[in-house]
Design a protein around this motif. Structure first.
Motif, PDB file in Angstrom:
ATOM      1  N   ASP A 167       0.839  -1.194   0.000  1.00 57.33           N
ATOM      2  CA  ASP A 167       0.000   0.000   0.000  1.00 57.33           C
ATOM      3  C   ASP A 167       0.883   1.257   0.000  1.00 57.33           C
ATOM      4  OD1 ASP A 167      -2.126   1.696   0.085  1.00 57.33           O
ATOM      5  OD2 ASP A 167      -2.508   1.454   2.242  1.00 57.33           O
ATOM      6  N   ILE A 168       1.506   1.482  -1.159  1.00 56.44           N
ATOM      7  CA  ILE A 168       2.382   2.645  -1.330  1.00 56.44           C
ATOM      8  C   ILE A 168       1.941   3.377  -2.592  1.00 56.44           C
ATOM      9  CG2 ILE A 168       4.749   3.479  -1.546  1.00 56.44           C
ATOM     10  CD1 ILE A 168       5.700   0.765  -0.494  1.00 56.44           C
ATOM     11  N   ASP A 169       1.717   4.669  -2.489  1.00 54.75           N
ATOM     12  CA  ASP A 169       1.296   5.453  -3.639  1.00 54.75           C
ATOM     13  C   ASP A 169       2.409   5.511  -4.685  1.00 54.75           C
ATOM     14  OD1 ASP A 169      -0.928   7.542  -4.489  1.00 54.75           O
ATOM     15  OD2 ASP A 169       1.014   8.433  -4.983  1.00 54.75           O
ATOM     16  N   GLU A 170       2.001   5.588  -5.948  1.00 56.96           N
ATOM     17  CA  GLU A 170       2.978   5.613  -7.045  1.00 56.96           C
ATOM     18  C   GLU A 170       3.917   6.810  -6.978  1.00 56.96           C
ATOM     19  OE1 GLU A 170      -0.958   4.445  -9.217  1.00 56.96           O
ATOM     20  OE2 GLU A 170      -0.365   5.485  -7.369  1.00 56.96           O
ATOM     21  N   LEU A 171       3.495   7.873  -6.314  1.00 58.76           N
ATOM     22  CA  LEU A 171       4.316   9.086  -6.250  1.00 58.76           C
ATOM     23  C   LEU A 171       5.129   9.194  -4.965  1.00 58.76           C
ATOM     24  CD1 LEU A 171       1.803  11.647  -7.789  1.00 58.76           C
ATOM     25  CD2 LEU A 171       3.808  10.640  -8.874  1.00 58.76           C
ATOM     26  N   ASP A 172       4.998   8.211  -4.084  1.00 62.04           N
ATOM     27  CA  ASP A 172       5.783   8.212  -2.842  1.00 62.04           C
ATOM     28  C   ASP A 172       7.116   7.514  -3.120  1.00 62.04           C
ATOM     29  OD1 ASP A 172       6.787   8.205  -0.286  1.00 62.04           O
ATOM     30  OD2 ASP A 172       4.927   7.503   0.652  1.00 62.04           O
ATOM     31  N   ILE A 173       7.989   8.219  -3.834  1.00 61.46           N
ATOM     32  CA  ILE A 173       9.200   7.595  -4.379  1.00 61.46           C
ATOM     33  C   ILE A 173      10.149   7.139  -3.275  1.00 61.46           C
ATOM     34  CG2 ILE A 173      11.198   7.954  -5.892  1.00 61.46           C
ATOM     35  CD1 ILE A 173       9.439   9.832  -7.557  1.00 61.46           C
ATOM     36  N   ASP A 174      10.243   7.899  -2.195  1.00 58.71           N
ATOM     37  CA  ASP A 174      11.117   7.493  -1.088  1.00 58.71           C
ATOM     38  C   ASP A 174      10.714   6.121  -0.547  1.00 58.71           C
ATOM     39  OD1 ASP A 174      12.670   9.773  -1.176  1.00 58.71           O
ATOM     40  OD2 ASP A 174      11.454  10.855   0.290  1.00 58.71           O
ATOM     41  N   ARG A 175       9.426   5.932  -0.303  1.00 62.36           N
ATOM     42  CA  ARG A 175       8.954   4.643   0.237  1.00 62.36           C
ATOM     43  C   ARG A 175       9.114   3.530  -0.794  1.00 62.36           C
ATOM     44  NH1 ARG A 175       3.204   4.478   2.462  1.00 62.36           N
ATOM     45  NH2 ARG A 175       3.930   2.412   3.114  1.00 62.36           N
ATOM     46  N   LEU A 176       8.907   3.855  -2.071  1.00 59.83           N
ATOM     47  CA  LEU A 176       9.075   2.833  -3.115  1.00 59.83           C
ATOM     48  C   LEU A 176      10.526   2.357  -3.173  1.00 59.83           C
ATOM     49  CD1 LEU A 176       6.875   4.484  -5.898  1.00 59.83           C
ATOM     50  CD2 LEU A 176       6.314   2.423  -4.582  1.00 59.83           C
ATOM     51  N   ILE A 177      11.464   3.282  -3.054  1.00 57.29           N
ATOM     52  CA  ILE A 177      12.881   2.914  -3.046  1.00 57.29           C
ATOM     53  C   ILE A 177      13.203   2.062  -1.826  1.00 57.29           C
ATOM     54  CG2 ILE A 177      15.223   3.843  -2.754  1.00 57.29           C
ATOM     55  CD1 ILE A 177      14.362   6.178  -4.575  1.00 57.29           C
ATOM     56  N   ASP A 178      12.708   2.472  -0.663  1.00 60.78           N
ATOM     57  CA  ASP A 178      12.942   1.685   0.558  1.00 60.78           C
ATOM     58  C   ASP A 178      12.384   0.271   0.417  1.00 60.78           C
ATOM     59  OD1 ASP A 178      14.173   3.843   1.743  1.00 60.78           O
ATOM     60  OD2 ASP A 178      12.409   4.451   2.911  1.00 60.78           O
ATOM     61  N   PHE A 179      11.187   0.169  -0.170  1.00 67.96           N
ATOM     62  CA  PHE A 179      10.565  -1.138  -0.357  1.00 67.96           C
ATOM     63  C   PHE A 179      11.399  -2.006  -1.304  1.00 67.96           C
ATOM     64  CE2 PHE A 179       7.672  -4.110  -2.443  1.00 67.96           C
ATOM     65  CZ  PHE A 179       6.949  -4.630  -1.371  1.00 67.96           C
ATOM     66  N   ALA A 180      11.892  -1.390  -2.382  1.00 66.30           N
ATOM     67  CA  ALA A 180      12.702  -2.140  -3.353  1.00 66.30           C
ATOM     68  C   ALA A 180      13.962  -2.708  -2.698  1.00 66.30           C
ATOM     69  CB  ALA A 180      13.063  -1.247  -4.532  1.00 66.30           C
ATOM     70  N   TRP A 181      14.595  -1.921  -1.836  1.00 60.07           N
ATOM     71  CA  TRP A 181      15.770  -2.440  -1.129  1.00 60.07           C
ATOM     72  C   TRP A 181      15.376  -3.532  -0.133  1.00 60.07           C
ATOM     73  CZ3 TRP A 181      20.345  -2.297  -2.836  1.00 60.07           C
ATOM     74  CH2 TRP A 181      20.832  -1.191  -3.546  1.00 60.07           C
ATOM     75  N   GLU A 182      14.280  -3.313   0.580  1.00 63.52           N
ATOM     76  CA  GLU A 182      13.830  -4.272   1.594  1.00 63.52           C
ATOM     77  C   GLU A 182      13.523  -5.638   0.986  1.00 63.52           C
ATOM     78  OE1 GLU A 182       9.776  -4.979   4.198  1.00 63.52           O
ATOM     79  OE2 GLU A 182      10.348  -2.922   3.713  1.00 63.52           O
ATOM     80  N   LYS A 183      12.937  -5.641  -0.229  1.00 67.53           N
ATOM     81  CA  LYS A 183      12.522  -6.898  -0.865  1.00 67.53           C
ATOM     82  C   LYS A 183      13.560  -7.416  -1.866  1.00 67.53           C
ATOM     83  CE  LYS A 183       8.563  -7.003   1.264  1.00 67.53           C
ATOM     84  NZ  LYS A 183       8.290  -8.028   2.312  1.00 67.53           N
ATOM     85  N   ASN A 184      14.727  -6.830  -1.875  1.00 66.73           N
ATOM     86  CA  ASN A 184      15.787  -7.269  -2.797  1.00 66.73           C
ATOM     87  C   ASN A 184      15.300  -7.321  -4.244  1.00 66.73           C
ATOM     88  OD1 ASN A 184      17.842  -7.739  -0.761  1.00 66.73           O
ATOM     89  ND2 ASN A 184      16.613  -9.506  -0.132  1.00 66.73           N
ATOM     90  N   ILE A 185      14.695  -6.234  -4.678  1.00 67.28           N
ATOM     91  CA  ILE A 185      14.129  -6.175  -6.028  1.00 67.28           C
ATOM     92  C   ILE A 185      15.254  -6.117  -7.072  1.00 67.28           C
ATOM     93  CG2 ILE A 185      12.723  -4.804  -7.612  1.00 67.28           C
ATOM     94  CD1 ILE A 185      11.125  -6.221  -5.374  1.00 67.28           C
ATOM     95  N   ASP A 186      15.141  -6.980  -8.070  1.00 68.63           N
ATOM     96  CA  ASP A 186      16.132  -7.016  -9.152  1.00 68.63           C
ATOM     97  C   ASP A 186      15.774  -6.091 -10.307  1.00 68.63           C
ATOM     98  OD1 ASP A 186      17.967  -9.208  -8.192  1.00 68.63           O
ATOM     99  OD2 ASP A 186      16.062 -10.301  -8.178  1.00 68.63           O
ATOM    100  N   LEU A 187      14.473  -5.885 -10.530  1.00 70.97           N
ATOM    101  CA  LEU A 187      14.051  -5.006 -11.623  1.00 70.97           C
ATOM    102  C   LEU A 187      12.689  -4.416 -11.288  1.00 70.97           C
ATOM    103  CD1 LEU A 187      14.619  -3.869 -14.486  1.00 70.97           C
ATOM    104  CD2 LEU A 187      13.358  -5.838 -15.401  1.00 70.97           C
ATOM    105  N   THR A 188      12.586  -3.095 -11.462  1.00 77.86           N
ATOM    106  CA  THR A 188      11.318  -2.384 -11.278  1.00 77.86           C
ATOM    107  C   THR A 188      10.806  -1.945 -12.640  1.00 77.86           C
ATOM    108  OG1 THR A 188      11.907  -1.623  -9.061  1.00 77.86           O
ATOM    109  CG2 THR A 188      10.217  -0.365 -10.237  1.00 77.86           C
ATOM    110  N   ILE A 189       9.504  -2.088 -12.860  1.00 77.41           N
ATOM    111  CA  ILE A 189       8.857  -1.669 -14.105  1.00 77.41           C
ATOM    112  C   ILE A 189       7.759  -0.679 -13.742  1.00 77.41           C
ATOM    113  CG2 ILE A 189       7.667  -2.418 -16.193  1.00 77.41           C
ATOM    114  CD1 ILE A 189       9.206  -5.155 -14.286  1.00 77.41           C
TER     115      ILE A 189
END
Length: 416
Positions: A45-67
């Protein structure tokens, strides 16, 4: 690979369904997602424009690629921020995405790079815009300069309609910041079609064509919407026309962006119209079209994830397509694209082997799927030709939707 898709609409649901087919996909996450996406991906539940939280989430979940699906985060610089954070992302930087974010910039860019498009003029002053309209006459197209969710385009059949559109945009601020300036174009005649491509800098890999239906009601009547349905491929568009558009529109655009110091990575979308003088550009988008994505991706034979990996690596993905047609019909809330009711419970969604349903404006609440937007679902199907595909899509709607709260066009893919 762990994948992260940004967005909440039908385009993102379709992308995630295609990604889920890949053997390379391990876990798929989406933010914020919708009522259908949460069945195939883990939604945050993260808004598309909440870029700080999206980046934190990507690091937390070990994301390899974001689309990235929608346009707003692109123009907010999400790709720039992810790359600065050391995260891989398949999306254009903010400077490259301006080809969608500003109609004025896009028209100037096309003029400078010899890309065929309608004659135009742009204005920030309402009086000057009205004087231009009085001189040119009607029909004429009035466009809000910025992002307006697909609704900032008025095809004015009379001078009075065009003047009202200018007042709405420049005086009454109907589209807020998006209407801080307007572009006024000649009204081109012909059949419209969409052509998207995977792009990385100068490398351009076109997809099959599609045709979408922007007007709310049958027979292309009513207001412009974000799209009421689509089918692919557009059979009346010849291979010669597609080759011309690939070379003189998509490739020129990619090359021009590189030359301007705005190299593009992601999906470049050209909305085109077939005129007596050949195809001309109506608009560029910096991402997958919606609802075109929902009828193009089901026909892609390739592993969608591998395609993006290859494109990012500078390799030719060798795109392959099923020799079928795909049609999709949007189920919309009564009142769309203006005010409409949310929170309506949707029916169960049984499917047969020929059809599929893509969620757009939905939420899952207590095990129920409820409406949460103007465009709610897309009923889609593949077939041997457009007619067969459309018939199957309409069969699902006829059997499963019986409500005074929704409507859909009855002519998507019909008579093609």
């Amino acid at each position: 690979m762990n994948l992260f898709v940004i967005g909440r609409g039908g385009r993102e649901h379709s992308m995630i369904m295609k990604l889920a087919e890949s053997e390379k996909a391990d876990r798929i996450y989406a933010a914020p997602g919708n009522g259908g996406i949460c069945d195939v991906a883990e939604c945050a539940d993260i808004d598309e424009l909440d870029i700080d939280r999206l980046i934190d989430f990507a690091w937390e979940k070990n994301i390899d690629l974001t689309i990235v699906g929608p346009e707003n985060p692109l123009l907010a610089g999400i790709a720039d921020r992810f790359r600065e954070a050391g995260l891989a992302i398949f999306a254009p930087d903010r400077d490259a995405a301006l080809i969608e974010g500003s109609k004025r910039y896009a028209k100037t860019f096309m003029e400078e790079n010899g890309i065929p498009t309608a004659a135009y003029a742009s204005f920030a002053d309402a009086g000057e815009a009205k004087s231009y309209i009085a001189k040119k006459g009607a029909p004429v197209v009035v466009k809000a300069d910025g992002l307006a969710a697909g609704k900032g385009v008025i095809v004015a059949q009379t001078v009075d309609e065009a003047v009202k559109a200018v007042d709405d945009m420049l005086v009454n601020h109907a589209f807020s910041e998006a209407g801080r300036a307007v572009v006024i174009e000649e009204c081109l005649a012909g059949d419209e079609f969409s052509l998207m491509a995977f792009v990385h800098e100068n490398n351009v890999f076109p997809m099959i064509s599609a045709r979408d239906y922007k007007r709310a009601y049958d027979g292309d009547q009513g207001p412009n919407t974000g799209g009421m349905g689509a089918y692919a491929p557009a059979k009346d568009i010849s291979s010669e026309t597609l080759a011309f558009a690939s070379k003189h529109v998509l490739q020129k655009a990619a090359d021009g962006l590189v030359a301007a110091g705005r190299p593009f990575t992601g999906i470049l979308y050209a909305g085109l119209i077939m005129t007596e003088d050949g195809p001309k550009v109506i608009e560029f988008n910096a991402r997958f079209g919606d609802p075109e994505t929902q009828v193009v991706l089901p026909l892609l034979k390739n592993d969608f994830l591998q395609v993006m990996i290859d494109v990012l690596d500078g390799k030719d993905p060798d795109l392959q397509w099923n020799n079928q047609s795909c049609a999709g019909v949007v189920l919309a809330s009564i009142g769309y694209p203006d005010s409409y009711k949310k929170g309506v419970t949707l029916p169960e969604i049984p499917l047969d082997s020929s059809s599929f349903v893509i969620h757009a404006g939905t939420q899952k609440v207590g095990g129920r799927i409820i409406s949460d937007g103007g465009r709610v679902l897309l009923s889609g199907a593949k077939g041997a030709d457009v007619g067969e595909a459309a018939d199957a899509a309409y069969k699902w709607l006829a059997h499963n939707v019986n409500s005074d709260d929704f409507f859909y066009r009855k002519d998507i893919g019909r008579g093609e």
